[in-house]
Design an enzyme around this catalytic site. Structure first.
Site, PDB file in Angstrom:
ATOM      1  N   TRP A 108       0.806  -1.165   0.014  1.00  0.00           N
ATOM      2  CA  TRP A 108       0.053   0.054   0.013  1.00  0.00           C
ATOM      3  C   TRP A 108       0.754   1.194   0.004  1.00  0.00           C
ATOM      4  CZ3 TRP A 108      -4.274  -0.820  -1.931  1.00  0.00           C
ATOM      5  CH2 TRP A 108      -4.949  -2.027  -1.764  1.00  0.00           C
TER       6      TRP A 108
ATOM      7  N   LYS B  30     -12.067  -1.461   7.089  1.00  0.00           N
ATOM      8  CA  LYS B  30     -11.323  -2.610   7.976  1.00  0.00           C
ATOM      9  C   LYS B  30     -11.830  -2.180   9.164  1.00  0.00           C
ATOM     10  CE  LYS B  30      -8.414  -2.810   4.119  1.00  0.00           C
ATOM     11  NZ  LYS B  30      -7.621  -2.099   3.326  1.00  0.00           N
TER      12      LYS B  30
ATOM     13  N   ASP C  18      -1.486   6.621   6.399  1.00  0.00           N
ATOM     14  CA  ASP C  18      -2.405   5.777   5.954  1.00  0.00           C
ATOM     15  C   ASP C  18      -2.615   4.930   7.323  1.00  0.00           C
ATOM     16  OD1 ASP C  18      -3.964   3.997   5.049  1.00  0.00           O
ATOM     17  OD2 ASP C  18      -2.724   3.464   3.187  1.00  0.00           O
TER      18      ASP C  18
HETATM   19  C1  LIG Z   1      -7.096  -1.547   2.220  1.00  0.00           C
HETATM   20  C2  LIG Z   1      -5.952  -0.549   2.250  1.00  0.00           C
HETATM   21  C3  LIG Z   1      -6.029   0.511   1.179  1.00  0.00           C
HETATM   22  C4  LIG Z   1      -6.764   0.389   0.163  1.00  0.00           C
HETATM   23  O1  LIG Z   1      -8.158   0.994   0.427  1.00  0.00           O
HETATM   24  P1  LIG Z   1      -9.253   1.302  -0.816  1.00  0.00           P
HETATM   25  O2  LIG Z   1     -10.337   1.755   0.207  1.00  0.00           O
HETATM   26  O3  LIG Z   1      -9.332  -0.042  -1.451  1.00  0.00           O
HETATM   27  O4  LIG Z   1      -8.684   2.084  -1.604  1.00  0.00           O
HETATM   28  C5  LIG Z   1      -4.859   1.323   1.689  1.00  0.00           C
HETATM   29  N1  LIG Z   1      -4.039   1.339   2.356  1.00  0.00           N
HETATM   30  C6  LIG Z   1      -4.286   0.492   3.411  1.00  0.00           C
HETATM   31  C7  LIG Z   1      -3.321   0.284   4.637  1.00  0.00           C
HETATM   32  C8  LIG Z   1      -5.040  -0.488   3.198  1.00  0.00           C
HETATM   33  O5  LIG Z   1      -5.296  -1.329   4.195  1.00  0.00           O
END
Ligand SMILES: *Cc1c(COP(=O)(O)O)cnc(C)c1O
Length: 355
Positions: A100, A191, A167
């Site tokens: 990511w 999540k 993030d």
């Molecule tokens: C799942 C995830 C993403 C991507 O998320 P989307 O909503 O599918 O764009 C980005 N960063 C992390 C750390 C993730 O776990």
């Protein structure tokens, strides 16, 4: 009995599913579905207000922080962040510790210069780089707090005076931390905080408006702030599910209380993994994630057999990400401790039979 270890979208509290489904049929006893009311009604404004204030309360945010619920998934933030914070002539520092984070780096390069100050790519992202320095001159430093795919987590906030951007998609609200240290936090909801379709963005407005770039209104955080996170129709239902999940978290005692349970779940799982040689955890011990535990076996046939055993016992989402293989067990806030007990009992049983 079903146990859901999915990595995302993932398990949410049972009562949230119940309340959300009731609201689809009859929201707030209005006789209308939440799916058919205007976002500018008092009824929805109250949902947005409560969601924002629960975020502020649970994260103990300073009064100057703005809370937004935006479209586009965390992947949109990969480019919305540099679009708002990075001029073409400037450099942003990024830590490369997972798939990511590497995607965020790729997108940032579209808007300015990127200095990758540390990377664990050459070792398959199995640890968090520690001896890197963040130049004082960069526009911001970006990192991923929890690497969902690889199963590592950064347990301390880096010491730096440059604006921190994180993030937090897969560990937001799972553990206490000084969220006010960050200039900008973003997280896809699917999540730990709700249904797919919405991003939580927390931003210190004093970092905005410093680039010379003009951008579409929908990309400009200042426009969203000015419009109370309703510049256009927000993802109404997804925001509602977030609000319900935040309420649930508050009822559990908040972030510190859930952290204690999350640690108990992770300890049980990792202690079990460490005690059974048939299972091989893949990441450095000190960097293990409390949210996503990744492990493999030496024998592909045995892996298949264990997956089949999990499936036969009502366990979903144990299969590893396609880039790592093996297994990934996600332990998000809503996953009950009992699910980890059942899984670890199954692992012991399996190891006994095969060992
Ligand atoms: C799942 C995830 C993403 C991507 O998320 P989307 O909503 O599918 O764009 C980005 N960063 C992390 C750390 C993730 O776990």
């Amino acid at each position: 009995m079903i146990h859901n270890f999915n990595a995302g979208p993932s398990i949410l509290p049972r009562e949230v599913f119940q309340q959300a489904s009731e609201a689809i049929l009859n929201f707030n006893n209005m006789g209308l579905s939440i799916l058919e009311i205007g976002h500018r009604t008092d009824a929805f404004q109250a949902v947005m207000d409560e969601a924002q204030s629960l975020v502020k309360e649970l994260m103990q945010l300073d009064a100057n922080k703005e809370v937004l619920f935006l479209h586009g998934g965390a992947s949109t933030q990969f480019f919305q962040v540099p679009m708002n914070l990075l001029d073409e002539s400037q450099t942003a520092a990024y830590l490369d510790c997972g798939v990511w984070g590497s995607k965020a780096i790729k997108e940032a390069k579209l808007f300015g210069k990127v200095n990758v100050v540390g990377s664990s790519k050459e070792k398959g992202y199995t640890y968090i780089p520690k001896d890197y320095t963040i130049p004082a001159s960069v526009a911001y430093f970006h990192y991923t707090t929890n690497n969902t795919v690889e199963g590592t987590e950064m347990h301390a906030i880096p010491e730096t005076n440059v604006p921190l951007v994180a993030d937090m998609s897969s560990d937001i609200l799972s553990r206490a931390m000084d969220f006010n240290r960050f200039a900008l936090i973003y997280a896809g909801a699917q999540k730990n905080i709700g249904a797919a379709g919405v991003n939580l963005v927390i931003v210190d407005p004093s970092i905005l408006g410093k680039t010379n770039r003009t951008m579409p209104s929908m990309m400009d955080y200042r426009e969203h702030i000015k419009n109370g996170s309703m510049l256009n129709t927000p993802p109404v239902f997804a925001v509602y599910v977030c609000m319900l999940t935040l309420r649930w978290l508050k009822q559990q005692g908040g972030v510190s209380a859930i952290e204690a349970i999350n640690k108990k779940k992770a300890s049980l799982l990792y202690d079990t993994l460490d005690s059974l040689p048939i299972f091989k955890p893949t990441v450095a011990k000190e960097d293990r994630s409390l949210m996503n535990a990744v492990f493999v076996m030496d024998d592909a046939e045995l892996e298949k057999e264990f997956l089949a055993t999990c499936k036969a016992n009502g366990m979903y989402g144990v299969k590893g990400h396609r880039s790592v293989g093996g297994f990934r067990v996600s332990l998000y806030n809503a996953l009950p401790y009992e699910s980890v007990v059942v899984l670890t009992d199954l692992m012991k049983d399996f190891a006994n039979k095969k060992g």
